[in-house]
Design a protein around this motif. Structure first.
Motif, PDB file in Angstrom:
ATOM      1  N   ARG A 176      23.768  28.892  87.726  1.00 35.55           N
ATOM      2  CA  ARG A 176      24.386  27.952  87.330  1.00 35.55           C
ATOM      3  C   ARG A 176      24.895  28.280  86.065  1.00 35.55           C
ATOM      4  N   GLU A 177      24.102  28.860  85.062  1.00 34.05           N
ATOM      5  CA  GLU A 177      24.101  28.458  83.549  1.00 34.05           C
ATOM      6  C   GLU A 177      24.976  29.803  82.653  1.00 34.05           C
TER       7      GLU A 177
ATOM      8  N   LEU B 257      28.548  28.767  84.506  1.00 30.87           N
ATOM      9  CA  LEU B 257      29.120  28.087  82.683  1.00 30.87           C
ATOM     10  C   LEU B 257      29.566  28.298  81.395  1.00 30.87           C
TER      11      LEU B 257
ATOM     12  N   VAL C 102      33.854  26.059  89.127  1.00 32.66           N
ATOM     13  CA  VAL C 102      32.933  26.573  90.086  1.00 32.66           C
ATOM     14  C   VAL C 102      32.446  26.233  91.155  1.00 32.66           C
TER      15      VAL C 102
ATOM     16  N   LYS D  14      33.332  29.636  82.017  1.00 31.06           N
ATOM     17  CA  LYS D  14      34.274  28.251  82.597  1.00 31.06           C
ATOM     18  C   LYS D  14      34.139  27.833  80.862  1.00 31.06           C
TER      19      LYS D  14
END
Length: 231
Positions: free
Chosen positions: A10-11, A14, A27, A17
């Motif tokens: 996720r890091e 993001l 995502v 993004k």
């Protein structure tokens, strides 16, 4: 631009993004989620950023399945390893970026996709058949064959458009970039070639001969297309 990011970190997702500010970015944590969105909801994207290591379904397999749902997809693989270059370019990935990804690399990628999509939208092949004029978007053409002053234009959707003309003139219109003269009677869109086996090309189930006259240039250009983004 509508962009999908599929990354189980996720890091990392993001961060990408945030670097794509100003674009419509969604995502996804795994390939199943993305395929469901694209398949069931018909939520297609212009650009897909796919991590290679995704767990149950890796990025390579995800890209194969996406190709079945969205032939026009611009796919970019992102990874901490460069071990999958060959597999990536067999799937016509537009780019392969190594983590950590610099903002300027993503910006360059987006600009590249925008240029390609603009060219695909604008360029058409114009033809004449039985007294009527017509046109076909170049991006839809698999190959063109000739026989006795009659040209046959084979398209991705399975249709075949006939027209009157000379192959030399057709080659002048098309050749360069994706298209290459491979034989006195054939001009082929190399981006749609499934395989090159000896002196034949396999494209959508058709076997296209490569003549000795054009062989060296065809094979050189085909390799360039497979690996043009690796450097």
């Amino acid at each position: 631009m509508r962009i999908a990011i599929c990354d189980d970190c996720r890091e990392d997702a993001l961060q990408m993004k945030a670097q794509l500010e100003g674009h419509n970015v969604t995502v996804y944590e795994n390939g199943e989620q993305l395929l469901q969105a694209v398949g069931e909801e018909y939520c297609q994207y212009v650009l897909y950023l796919l991590d290679i290591y995704l767990g149950a379904m890796d990025g390579i397999e995800l890209a194969r399945r996406l190709r079945l749902l969205d032939e026009e997809a611009a796919i970019c693989f992102v990874s901490s390893s460069d071990a999958f270059y060959r597999e990536a370019y067999d799937l016509y990935a537009i780019q392969y970026l190594l983590k950590p990804i610099a903002p300027e690399a993503l910006q360059h990628l987006v600009e590249q996709v925008e240029r390609i999509k603009k060219k695909e939208t604008e360029r058409v092949l114009r033809f004449k058949w039985r007294g009527k004029l017509g046109s076909i978007p170049v991006k839809k053409i698999l190959f063109v064959s000739s026989r006795e002053h009659k040209l046959s234009i084979y398209c991705k959707d399975g249709s075949i458009q006939e027209c009157i003309g000379k192959m030399d003139e057709m080659a002048d219109q098309l050749c360069g970039g994706a298209f290459c003269r491979v034989h006195q009677s054939f001009v082929v869109n190399l981006y749609y070639v499934d395989s090159l086996d000896g002196n034949e090309l396999d494209i959508a189930g058709y076997r296209i001969p490569i003549s000795r006259r054009y062989g060296a240039e065809v094979k050189k250009r085909y390799q360039e297309i497979l690996f043009e983004e690796m450097n």
